[in-house]
Design a protein around this motif. Structure first.
Motif, PDB file in Angstrom:
ATOM      1  N   GLY A 114      30.522 114.331  38.502  1.00 42.80           N
ATOM      2  CA  GLY A 114      30.342 112.941  37.775  1.00 42.80           C
ATOM      3  C   GLY A 114      28.920 113.154  36.780  1.00 42.80           C
ATOM      4  O   GLY A 114      29.064 114.175  36.185  1.00 42.80           O
ATOM      5  N   ASP A 115      28.477 111.986  36.748  1.00 47.52           N
ATOM      6  CA  ASP A 115      27.582 111.954  35.432  1.00 47.52           C
ATOM      7  C   ASP A 115      25.959 111.850  35.878  1.00 47.52           C
ATOM      8  O   ASP A 115      25.201 111.489  35.239  1.00 47.52           O
ATOM      9  CB  ASP A 115      27.777 110.634  34.661  1.00 47.52           C
ATOM     10  N   SER A 132      39.391 108.181  45.538  1.00 45.11           N
ATOM     11  CA  SER A 132      38.560 107.913  44.011  1.00 45.11           C
ATOM     12  C   SER A 132      37.502 107.298  44.266  1.00 45.11           C
ATOM     13  O   SER A 132      37.297 106.576  45.452  1.00 45.11           O
ATOM     14  CB  SER A 132      39.346 107.248  43.014  1.00 45.11           C
ATOM     15  N   ILE A 133      36.450 107.502  43.285  1.00 46.08           N
ATOM     16  CA  ILE A 133      35.223 106.742  43.486  1.00 46.08           C
ATOM     17  C   ILE A 133      35.239 105.353  43.017  1.00 46.08           C
ATOM     18  O   ILE A 133      34.828 104.476  43.547  1.00 46.08           O
ATOM     19  CB  ILE A 133      34.068 107.469  42.529  1.00 46.08           C
ATOM     20  N   ILE A 157      26.829 114.141  44.856  1.00 44.90           N
ATOM     21  CA  ILE A 157      27.571 114.311  43.324  1.00 44.90           C
ATOM     22  C   ILE A 157      26.385 115.191  42.669  1.00 44.90           C
ATOM     23  O   ILE A 157      25.281 115.011  42.629  1.00 44.90           O
ATOM     24  CB  ILE A 157      27.888 112.890  42.876  1.00 44.90           C
ATOM     25  N   CYS A 159      26.398 116.831  38.293  1.00 48.11           N
ATOM     26  CA  CYS A 159      26.807 117.088  36.887  1.00 48.11           C
ATOM     27  C   CYS A 159      27.552 118.169  36.896  1.00 48.11           C
ATOM     28  O   CYS A 159      26.892 119.238  37.333  1.00 48.11           O
ATOM     29  CB  CYS A 159      25.863 116.542  35.830  1.00 48.11           C
ATOM     30  N   THR A 180      40.271 113.549  38.675  1.00 46.70           N
ATOM     31  CA  THR A 180      39.480 112.708  39.498  1.00 46.70           C
ATOM     32  C   THR A 180      39.815 111.237  39.542  1.00 46.70           C
ATOM     33  O   THR A 180      39.025 110.560  39.951  1.00 46.70           O
ATOM     34  CB  THR A 180      37.834 112.933  38.995  1.00 46.70           C
ATOM     35  N   PHE A 183      37.970 108.700  37.270  1.00 44.02           N
ATOM     36  CA  PHE A 183      36.590 109.084  37.111  1.00 44.02           C
ATOM     37  C   PHE A 183      36.494 110.181  36.047  1.00 44.02           C
ATOM     38  O   PHE A 183      35.425 110.719  35.909  1.00 44.02           O
ATOM     39  CB  PHE A 183      36.130 109.404  38.399  1.00 44.02           C
ATOM     40  N   GLU A 184      37.394 110.477  35.228  1.00 42.65           N
ATOM     41  CA  GLU A 184      37.525 111.562  34.307  1.00 42.65           C
ATOM     42  C   GLU A 184      36.077 111.376  33.245  1.00 42.65           C
ATOM     43  O   GLU A 184      35.569 112.324  32.759  1.00 42.65           O
ATOM     44  CB  GLU A 184      38.720 111.789  33.450  1.00 42.65           C
ATOM     45  N   GLN A 186      33.605 109.839  33.179  1.00 40.00           N
ATOM     46  CA  GLN A 186      32.136 110.225  34.101  1.00 40.00           C
ATOM     47  C   GLN A 186      31.887 111.561  34.118  1.00 40.00           C
ATOM     48  O   GLN A 186      30.854 112.222  34.053  1.00 40.00           O
ATOM     49  CB  GLN A 186      31.865 109.451  35.447  1.00 40.00           C
ATOM     50  N   VAL A 187      32.855 112.470  34.394  1.00 41.05           N
ATOM     51  CA  VAL A 187      32.867 113.926  34.641  1.00 41.05           C
ATOM     52  C   VAL A 187      32.514 114.381  33.201  1.00 41.05           C
ATOM     53  O   VAL A 187      31.725 115.214  33.096  1.00 41.05           O
ATOM     54  CB  VAL A 187      34.204 114.530  35.041  1.00 41.05           C
ATOM     55  N   GLN A 214      38.565 102.566  34.697  1.00 41.29           N
ATOM     56  CA  GLN A 214      39.030 103.672  34.140  1.00 41.29           C
ATOM     57  C   GLN A 214      39.125 103.522  32.726  1.00 41.29           C
ATOM     58  O   GLN A 214      39.489 102.420  32.135  1.00 41.29           O
ATOM     59  CB  GLN A 214      40.049 104.260  34.904  1.00 41.29           C
TER      60      GLN A 214
END
Length: 258
Positions: A114-115, A132-133, A157, A159, A180, A183-184, A186-187, A214
């Motif tokens: 994630g971020d 999913s988150i 989690i 980065c 994800t 959650f894409e 944030q990735v 999202q």
């Protein structure tokens, strides 16, 4: 050597066509179909063609679940390195088992991508793949059997930028696959340095909201275009079974060649 008369050849070809149609009809009666393997008819082969064209030798498989994506790549003949990331403990265990005989398939320590680097809570879906988150919306749970959440777990989690270095020496051409479940974005936030070096990205895009908060397909495409990628291919993803509405697609992007 005498060739059979043309009329004999025609009859043989016609008979062959009849047999093919009969076999296809039988297969279709069971809910399946037969088709010639090609990039236009097989998404995994299309994926392989792109990886080969851009000489990709490392694929980062984010949201690997139990290794479905990587296994398909291998079945098509991809020989490069694969690095898979999966946060769910049961799926991660099965992922390790599946990759155990493949020296070029690395399984990263159980974690989400994630971020930020730390710990996060993940909603676990009944079918595992829809976990999913982000909170799931009714549109998703109503459209996919057993996709409703059944529990929560905490997971490390990271980065992507924090972990790719341990798998790269600096000369590789790599590709990033992101699946994800909403959650894409944030990735991508946690992969700014990685994106600048990547040859391409496969990203699952939602056409309608399926998870709370999202980003939808248009924003995702615009962001990746701004990062220097072009939309290379679109593949069918999640379709609502009753209405036939496409809810998600897989979009493949490659680095724009100037």
């Amino acid at each position: 050597i005498r060739r059979p008369p043309r009329s004999t050849q025609s009859r043989s070809s016609a008979a062959s066509d009849v047999y093919k149609r009969q076999i296809k009809k039988i297969v279709q009666s069971f809910g399946f179909d037969l088709y010639r393997l090609s990039p236009s008819s097989n998404s995994s082969l299309q994926m392989l063609k792109g990886l080969n064209h851009f000489e990709v030798d490392v694929v980062f498989d984010i949201g690997a679940n139990i290794g479905q994506f990587a296994s398909e790549l291998r079945s098509m003949g991809y020989k490069g390195k694969i690095v898979s990331f999966e946060p769910l403990p049961d799926a991660h265990k099965k992922l390790i088992e599946k990759a155990s005989g493949d020296k070029s398939w690395d399984i990263h320590t159980q974690c989400a991508i994630g971020d930020f680097d730390g710990e996060i809570e993940i909603n676990v879906a009944g079918n595992s793949v829809s976990s999913s988150i982000l909170p799931m919306l009714e549109k998703h749970s109503d459209s996919a059997k057993n996709s409703a959440y059944i529990g929560k777990i905490k997971s490390p989690i990271s980065c992507l930028d924090s972990v790719v270095g341990q798998y790269l020496s600096g000369s590789e051409k790599f590709f990033i696959k992101i699946d994800t479940q909403g959650f894409e974005w944030q990735v991508l936030d946690g992969a700014t340095e990685s994106l600048a070096q990547a040859q391409g990205v496969l990203c699952e895009l939602s056409l309608v909201p399926l998870y709370q908060g999202q980003r939808l397909w248009k924003e995702m495409i615009e962001r990746l275009q701004a990062e220097g990628f072009v939309l290379w291919a679109v593949q069918k993803g999640f379709t609502e079974p009753l209405t036939g509405q496409t809810l998600q697609i897989d979009a493949i992007f490659y680095r724009k060649v100037i």
